[in-house]
Design a protein around this motif. Structure first.
Motif, PDB file in Angstrom:
ATOM      1  N   ASN A 285       0.831  -1.199   0.000  1.00 26.77           N
ATOM      2  CA  ASN A 285       0.000   0.000   0.000  1.00 26.77           C
ATOM      3  C   ASN A 285       0.870   1.255   0.000  1.00 26.77           C
ATOM      4  O   ASN A 285       1.585   1.535   0.959  1.00 26.77           O
ATOM      5  CB  ASN A 285      -0.904  -0.026   1.239  1.00 26.77           C
ATOM      6  CG  ASN A 285      -1.970   1.050   1.218  1.00 26.77           C
ATOM      7  OD1 ASN A 285      -1.770   2.126   0.695  1.00 26.77           O
ATOM      8  ND2 ASN A 285      -3.119   0.730   1.793  1.00 26.77           N
ATOM      9  N   GLU A 286       0.799   2.020  -1.079  1.00 25.28           N
ATOM     10  CA  GLU A 286       1.604   3.242  -1.191  1.00 25.28           C
ATOM     11  C   GLU A 286       1.116   4.331  -0.245  1.00 25.28           C
ATOM     12  O   GLU A 286       1.905   5.131   0.249  1.00 25.28           O
ATOM     13  CB  GLU A 286       1.596   3.744  -2.633  1.00 25.28           C
ATOM     14  CG  GLU A 286       2.331   2.847  -3.616  1.00 25.28           C
ATOM     15  CD  GLU A 286       3.817   2.774  -3.307  1.00 25.28           C
ATOM     16  OE1 GLU A 286       4.420   3.808  -2.970  1.00 25.28           O
ATOM     17  OE2 GLU A 286       4.379   1.667  -3.401  1.00 25.28           O
ATOM     18  N   TYR A 287      -0.200   4.373   0.022  1.00 23.57           N
ATOM     19  CA  TYR A 287      -0.727   5.384   0.944  1.00 23.57           C
ATOM     20  C   TYR A 287      -0.089   5.225   2.325  1.00 23.57           C
ATOM     21  O   TYR A 287       0.341   6.195   2.961  1.00 23.57           O
ATOM     22  CB  TYR A 287      -2.254   5.261   1.092  1.00 23.57           C
ATOM     23  CG  TYR A 287      -3.032   5.481  -0.176  1.00 23.57           C
ATOM     24  CD1 TYR A 287      -2.785   6.581  -0.991  1.00 23.57           C
ATOM     25  CD2 TYR A 287      -4.033   4.591  -0.558  1.00 23.57           C
ATOM     26  CE1 TYR A 287      -3.507   6.781  -2.157  1.00 23.57           C
ATOM     27  CE2 TYR A 287      -4.767   4.778  -1.719  1.00 23.57           C
ATOM     28  CZ  TYR A 287      -4.492   5.870  -2.517  1.00 23.57           C
ATOM     29  OH  TYR A 287      -5.202   6.065  -3.663  1.00 23.57           O
ATOM     30  N   PHE A 288      -0.046   4.002   2.797  1.00 28.02           N
ATOM     31  CA  PHE A 288       0.479   3.737   4.129  1.00 28.02           C
ATOM     32  C   PHE A 288       1.976   3.999   4.178  1.00 28.02           C
ATOM     33  O   PHE A 288       2.498   4.480   5.181  1.00 28.02           O
ATOM     34  CB  PHE A 288       0.173   2.298   4.539  1.00 28.02           C
ATOM     35  CG  PHE A 288      -0.246   2.186   5.963  1.00 28.02           C
ATOM     36  CD1 PHE A 288      -1.574   2.294   6.323  1.00 28.02           C
ATOM     37  CD2 PHE A 288       0.678   1.990   6.971  1.00 28.02           C
ATOM     38  CE1 PHE A 288      -1.974   2.198   7.647  1.00 28.02           C
ATOM     39  CE2 PHE A 288       0.305   1.893   8.288  1.00 28.02           C
ATOM     40  CZ  PHE A 288      -1.038   1.999   8.636  1.00 28.02           C
ATOM     41  N   LYS A 289       2.641   3.684   3.098  1.00 23.08           N
ATOM     42  CA  LYS A 289       4.083   3.918   3.024  1.00 23.08           C
ATOM     43  C   LYS A 289       4.395   5.402   3.211  1.00 23.08           C
ATOM     44  O   LYS A 289       5.291   5.778   3.973  1.00 23.08           O
ATOM     45  CB  LYS A 289       4.589   3.411   1.686  1.00 23.08           C
ATOM     46  CG  LYS A 289       6.062   3.642   1.418  1.00 23.08           C
ATOM     47  CD  LYS A 289       6.417   3.110   0.046  1.00 23.08           C
ATOM     48  CE  LYS A 289       7.856   3.441  -0.332  1.00 23.08           C
ATOM     49  NZ  LYS A 289       8.184   2.945  -1.693  1.00 23.08           N
TER      50      LYS A 289
END
Length: 527
Positions: A285-289
């Motif tokens: 998940n790029e958002y969480f990253k």
């Protein structure tokens, strides 16, 4: 005619009688009065200041009943230590009463079942047959109208921790809530059932929340965003298992929640793994990253491998699944086994872990302090993809294409000038999964990862001192269970204490008496 007894005979008779009577009295007292001198390095038989203060704070009658089966007492002699420590603890405060009951008769067993006290099955093996026996070993604590149950004790290793924890909760009328949400498509009641049961066993009360993509009934399945966006920061910490399906809205709400003072334990990786079949690694998940980078935390793109890892075997090169693992035969570098360290006193196993890079300058921008929390060994490296794919088969040969290093696989984030952390990031979401725990556990369950979670929750709530009580009994002192390199030294120490030291003391006492009597004789006869 009877011969008159000479004065010397009377003296000898009286002296012998007094000696015999004294010896008998001492024997009787040694049976009635038991006192244990604690010479252990960890002071395992001496209560901590926290435990004593908690017991002394009991201002109303606290009734404690210890139920145990005779079968267990015969099989596990360490339960005698449990009984001894319970009596010692109850003596700290006159408001605490202790009763020890045998849980062997049918009436007592029915009472325990009615009260919701769990029974356990143990295997009893003879030369002719194998069978299972139902046993009980639990502590019931009643404080007014409130009741707590410490379930199934086999040894005293966690007794002081449980007594202190449950007593504090009873006297303070406090319930230890933890909020739990699963963000990787799995289910807490199935995929993380062991974790949920373990939290309850440790005295926590888990409350489940859901992400929007997992909700089918809005009325019975509360959204995690309801808490994150409420503006009221609960005392209960938030536990997140996996983040691959978190939406941008939910990720942003979590970031605001932590920045506002919310406490969270996040088990996440920069990718997901198909643990049921194939062990394929897929990007995460790029958002969480990006959200984690706000706190100075960056998850490595590639999984961490380690020479110090768990031994497993697989059905073959072509396929990999949990069901294919039948025995332990070769090391699987993608399942590192962390050695004992400050924040993992028992060590633990991680599964396809994400390495963590800490950027202190970024965390300082938000007035946080980011620090490493767990480390792998010095022989770690990154697994690099080939043609966009990772080789995850246990039977494959893994050779590092870079220099060895020590990886950070967990980090803790604390507000500047504060001691209690706000966030713990753990680079592995699968170590808490019930199917994984089933695979690595044999006859003795390996719950070290769950124990680490429990310790982390206590740390997030400012009770790290309480978690330290768990590890007073971690060292193994039984000679037949020791490593060869430690056995000789411990054996010599035992022989010295039980054989050589008493002989030396007796010889010293004899010499002292002889010297005293010779001196008295000399003083009387020199005049």
């Amino acid at each position: 005619m009877e011969r008159k007894r000479e004065p010397s005979d009377r003296y000898l008779f009286h002296k012998t009688a007094v000696t015999i009577i004294t010896a008998v009295l001492l024997l009787i007292l040694s049976i009635i009065l038991i006192h244990r001198f604690d010479f252990t390095s960890s002071k395992k038989y001496t209560f901590s200041e926290l435990t004593e203060n908690t017991a002394e704070s009991v201002s109303q009658p606290l009734s404690v009943t210890y139920y145990r089966s005779r079968t267990l007492l015969d099989r596990y002699p360490s339960l005698k230590d449990t009984e001894y420590l319970l009596r010692q603890w109850a003596s700290l405060n006159s408001n605490i009463s202790l009763e020890i009951k045998e849980a062997s008769d049918t009436k007592t067993k029915k009472l325990l079942e009615t009260e919701g006290i769990p029974a356990q099955q143990i295997e009893t093996t003879t030369s002719e047959s194998e069978s299972f026996t139902t046993v009980y070993s639990a502590i019931v604590m009643d404080y007014g109208a409130d009741r707590s149950i410490i379930p199934y004790l086999l040894d005293p290793s966690s007794l002081e921790y449980n007594l202190t924890r449950y007593t504090a909760n009873l006297t303070e009328r406090k319930t230890d809530y933890v909020m739990v949400v699963c963000g990787n498509g799995a289910r807490l009641d199935q995929d993380y059932s062991y974790m949920m049961a373990y939290l309850i066993n440790q005295g926590f009360t888990p409350v489940e929340f859901y992400i929007s993509s997992a909700v089918s009934d809005r009325e019975t399945q509360p959204l995690i965003t309801d808490i994150l966006n409420s503006g009221n920061i609960p005392e209960a910490p938030l536990i997140i298992m996996g983040t691959s399906e978190f939406s941008k809205e939910e990720t942003d709400a979590l970031e605001r929640y932590i920045l506002s003072g919310g406490k969270a334990f996040i088990a996440t990786q920069n990718y997901t793994v198909n643990i049921l079949d194939g062990w394929e690694i897929i990007k995460g998940n790029e958002y969480f990253k990006r959200m984690l980078f706000t706190f100075g935390i960056y998850l490595d793109e590639n999984p961490v491998c380690d020479e110090q890892s768990l031994k497993i075997s697989s059905a073959g090169q072509a396929e990999t699944s949990l069901n294919a693992i039948n025995s332990k035969s070769l090391r699987y570098p993608l399942w590192p086994e962390l050695s004992r360290q400050k924040n993992a006193p028992l060590g633990l196993i991680q599964f396809w872990p994400s390495g963590i890079v800490i950027d202190e300058e970024v965390s300082e921008l938000e007035n946080y302090r980011a620090e490493p929390y767990l480390y792998t060994s010095e022989k770690s490296w990154h697994l690099k993809p080939y043609d966009g794919k990772y080789t995850t088969s246990p039977s494959a040969r893994y050779t590092p294409d870079e220099k060895y290093f020590t990886a950070v696989t967990s980090a803790v984030i604390t507000k500047t000038n504060k001691k209690v952390p706000d966030l713990i990031v753990y680079g592995d979401q699968y170590g808490f999964n019930s199917q994984i725990l089933n695979v690595i556990s044999s006859s003795v369950p390996d719950f070290r990862t769950l124990n680490f979670l429990s310790d982390s929750i206590l740390k997030l709530t400012g009770r790290e001192e309480l978690s330290e009580l768990k590890y007073k009994f971690t060292q193994t002192d039984t000679l037949n269970k020791m490593q060869n390199e430690n056995r000789s030294e411990s054996k010599n120490r035992v022989y010295t204490l039980i054989i050589i030291l008493p002989v030396i003391l007796n010889i010293a006492a004899y010499c002292a008496v002889r010297f005293y009597r010779r001196r008295r004789f000399y003083e009387k006869n020199q005049y």
